[in-house]
Write a protein that holds these residues in place. Structure first.
Motif, short mmCIF file in Angstrom:
data_model
loop_
_atom_site.label_atom_id
_atom_site.label_comp_id
_atom_site.label_asym_id
_atom_site.label_seq_id
_atom_site.Cartn_x
_atom_site.Cartn_y
_atom_site.Cartn_z
N VAL A 179 0.82 -1.20 0.00
CA VAL A 179 0.00 0.00 0.00
C VAL A 179 0.86 1.25 0.00
CG1 VAL A 179 -0.21 -0.12 2.55
CG2 VAL A 179 -1.82 1.26 1.23
N VAL A 180 0.50 2.18 -0.86
CA VAL A 180 1.07 3.54 -0.82
C VAL A 180 0.10 4.40 -0.03
CG1 VAL A 180 1.76 5.57 -2.13
CG2 VAL A 180 2.25 3.29 -3.03
N VAL A 181 0.59 5.10 0.98
CA VAL A 181 -0.29 5.95 1.78
C VAL A 181 0.17 7.40 1.70
CG1 VAL A 181 0.99 5.29 3.87
CG2 VAL A 181 -1.23 6.40 4.08
N ASP A 182 -0.72 8.27 1.24
CA ASP A 182 -0.47 9.71 1.17
C ASP A 182 -1.02 10.33 2.44
OD1 ASP A 182 -0.46 12.43 0.70
OD2 ASP A 182 -1.14 12.29 -1.37
N CYS A 183 -0.13 10.82 3.28
CA CYS A 183 -0.51 11.34 4.59
C CYS A 183 -0.80 12.84 4.58
CB CYS A 183 0.59 11.05 5.61
SG CYS A 183 1.00 9.30 5.75
N ALA A 184 -0.70 13.48 3.42
CA ALA A 184 -1.03 14.90 3.25
C ALA A 184 -0.18 15.80 4.15
CB ALA A 184 -2.52 15.15 3.53
N ALA A 187 -2.03 15.00 10.03
CA ALA A 187 -2.11 14.25 11.28
C ALA A 187 -1.93 12.75 11.10
CB ALA A 187 -3.45 14.53 11.96
N ALA A 188 -2.07 12.26 9.87
CA ALA A 188 -1.91 10.82 9.61
C ALA A 188 -0.45 10.41 9.46
CB ALA A 188 -2.67 10.43 8.35
N SER A 189 0.46 11.36 9.41
CA SER A 189 1.84 11.10 9.00
C SER A 189 2.55 10.02 9.80
CB SER A 189 2.65 12.40 9.03
OG SER A 189 2.15 13.32 8.08
N VAL A 190 2.27 9.93 11.08
CA VAL A 190 2.86 8.89 11.92
C VAL A 190 1.91 7.72 12.08
CG1 VAL A 190 3.68 8.33 14.24
CG2 VAL A 190 4.34 10.50 13.19
N GLN A 209 6.04 14.04 5.98
CA GLN A 209 7.06 14.83 6.67
C GLN A 209 6.51 16.24 6.96
OE1 GLN A 209 10.03 13.57 7.63
NE2 GLN A 209 9.45 11.59 6.74
N PRO A 210 5.54 16.35 7.86
CA PRO A 210 4.97 17.67 8.15
C PRO A 210 5.99 18.62 8.77
CG PRO A 210 4.21 16.04 9.75
CD PRO A 210 4.94 15.28 8.69
N ASN A 211 5.94 19.89 8.34
CA ASN A 211 6.87 20.89 8.90
C ASN A 211 6.13 22.13 9.40
OD1 ASN A 211 6.15 22.29 6.60
ND2 ASN A 211 8.11 22.04 5.56
N ALA A 212 4.83 21.99 9.63
CA ALA A 212 3.93 23.05 10.10
C ALA A 212 3.41 23.93 8.98
CB ALA A 212 4.60 23.93 11.16
#
Length: 447
Positions: A179-184, A187-190, A209-212
């Motif tokens: 599965v490829v998961v796009d975490c946008a 909040a799903a990133s982890v 890789q959220p950076n705010a």
């Protein structure tokens, strides 16, 4: 006076419309209204506050916590967590209030505030109205000394509790599914990659890789082109795309075709019916669901209960009938046995579980319904309340409905979160749908 709450909480441009002083005042008012029935003197009322990674969330969560603490509420701040995780934790911790700071799929400069009552349930309109009323003439003073609420930080345990809940909800081995998961970058990133890997899937995370500042930026469930390409590139069996707060899930099959919320509901509903776990063989969906879903469910012996747009209305109908499954075309899927609100990660797990159980590809499963051509145009407007009162708009709608007859339908409605009016047209022919929608959109834009 314009209502502060929209279809999904309070939302607007952070630090302009949705300011720290507003959040502080809203927190104080919500604390008063939502803890009215908490036993006096027996225990202190408690609240849990979570957020998505956008930069303004730090400021707004701090202001919200301060407002609630000023009214004697103890606040647990759990940091970055998906909205369904916050709803689960509100119940799991036995809190009186849950607060999620997020603007979901909106661009980074926006933000929002969503409230949950005890048990992790969204607030009905009348309770939101009481909170708004409480903000008028709000007393800025509160308890003193030991009466002031505490603000406590606790992030790691919160995520682990939510992950354990997801693992218990779907106990199926996903070994062999890539599965490829796009975490946008949200909040799903982890949480989402961990949840899928824990179930045995081979996970390829992207935009995790959220950076705010990069939440929803060219990624997630509103930008499906990236995950479509990634699924084909990595030879994956499925792609799952979440939005900023991870309460949505859209999918992509191995060939790169989008599988939307209607198709996901069709797949899950037929599977639940096979297992006799679809209560009264009924699915709850909104007026925006594709006509193809209705046709497919009728063929499968499944009744559709239709609601207004918004997962809160789906939730209300699910509760009224004690139904087992509901959702929206946009990817909000609600399974009351495991969640009190839409949960994108849970939806992804259930979809892959269905693939594992049947041995079928996502494309084969999605063939349960045929998606009829549907055109949706978002028209920027200055005043959403005037559109349906305009005589030219009414005439244009009547003309379109007469033209389509029984082969299609027209739906015009205001956005609940933005200054947009949504024009949706379905028809058996895509060119007809496009022309009718364009004509209606032009009339709306001229108001």
């Amino acid at each position: 006076m314009t209502r502060l709450f929209g279809t999904d909480g309070v939302r607007g441009l952070a630090n302009q419309v949705l300011t720290a002083p507003l959040a502080l005042k809203l927190g104080a008012a919500a604390a008063m209204v939502l803890t009215e029935k908490t036993g006096t003197g027996k225990r202190r009322p408690t609240a849990i506050i979570g957020r998505d990674p956008r930069v303004s969330g730090e400021m707004l969560a701090a202001a919200m916590a301060a407002g609630m603490a000023s009214k004697g509420v103890d606040v647990l701040r759990v940091g970055v967590i998906p909205t369904p995780g916050l709803a689960f934790l509100t119940d799991d911790y036995g809190a009186d209030i849950g607060v999620m700071i997020s603007a979901s799929h909106n661009p980074m400069p926006d933000n929002g505030i969503k409230f949950f009552s005890a048990g992790g349930r969204k607030l009905p309109d009348d309770v939101e109205d009481r909170i708004e009323a409480a903000m008028e003439g709000l007393d800025e003073t509160g308890p003193t000394g030991t009466g002031i609420g505490r603000v406590i930080e606790e992030s790691l345990d919160a995520q682990e509790r939510y992950l354990a809940h997801l693992k218990d909800a779907i106990n199926v081995d996903l070994t062999g599914i890539k599965v490829v998961v796009d975490c946008a970058n949200g909040a799903a990133s982890v949480v989402a990659p961990k949840a899928y890997a824990a179930a045995g899937a081979e996970v390829v995370p992207i935009f995790n890789q959220p950076n705010a500042f990069n939440i929803n930026d060219g990624s997630g469930s509103t930008h499906m082109d990236k995950i479509q390409a990634a699924v084909v590139e990595h030879g994956a069996d499925i792609g799952l795309a979440h939005d900023g707060d991870a309460d949505r899930c859209l999918a992509v099959d191995a060939e790169g075709n989008i599988v939307d919320g209607d198709q996901i509901m069709a797949i899950l509903a037929t599977g639940m019916k096979e297992k006799s776990s679809l209560h009264e063989n009924t699915l709850v969906a909104t007026v925006m669901s594709n006509l193809g879903l209705k046709i497919a469910m009728r063929r499968e012996g499944i009744t559709i209960k239709e609601t207004k747009v918004g997962d809160r209305y789906v939730l209300e109908e699910l509760g009224r009938g004690d139904y087992s499954l509901g959702g929206e075309q946009s990817g909000h899927i609600v399974v009351p046995a495991h969640a009190t609100t839409g949960d994108g990660t849970l939806s992804g797990l259930m979809l892959m579980a269905r693939m594992a159980e049947t041995g079928k590809s996502l494309k084969q499963l999605a063939d349960v319904m045929t998606v009829l051509p549907q055109v949706l145009i978002n028209v920027p407007v200055s005043n959403k309340t005037l559109i349906l009162e305009d005589e030219n708009v009414r005439t244009a709608i009547a003309t379109a409905e007469s033209e389509l007859g029984d082969t299609g339908r027209v739906l015009l409605r205001p956005s609940g979160t933005e200054e947009l009016f949504r024009v949706m047209v379905e028809a058996s022919d895509s060119e007809v749908a496009r022309k009718v929608a364009g004509r209606l959109a032009a009339v709306v834009a001229a108001v």
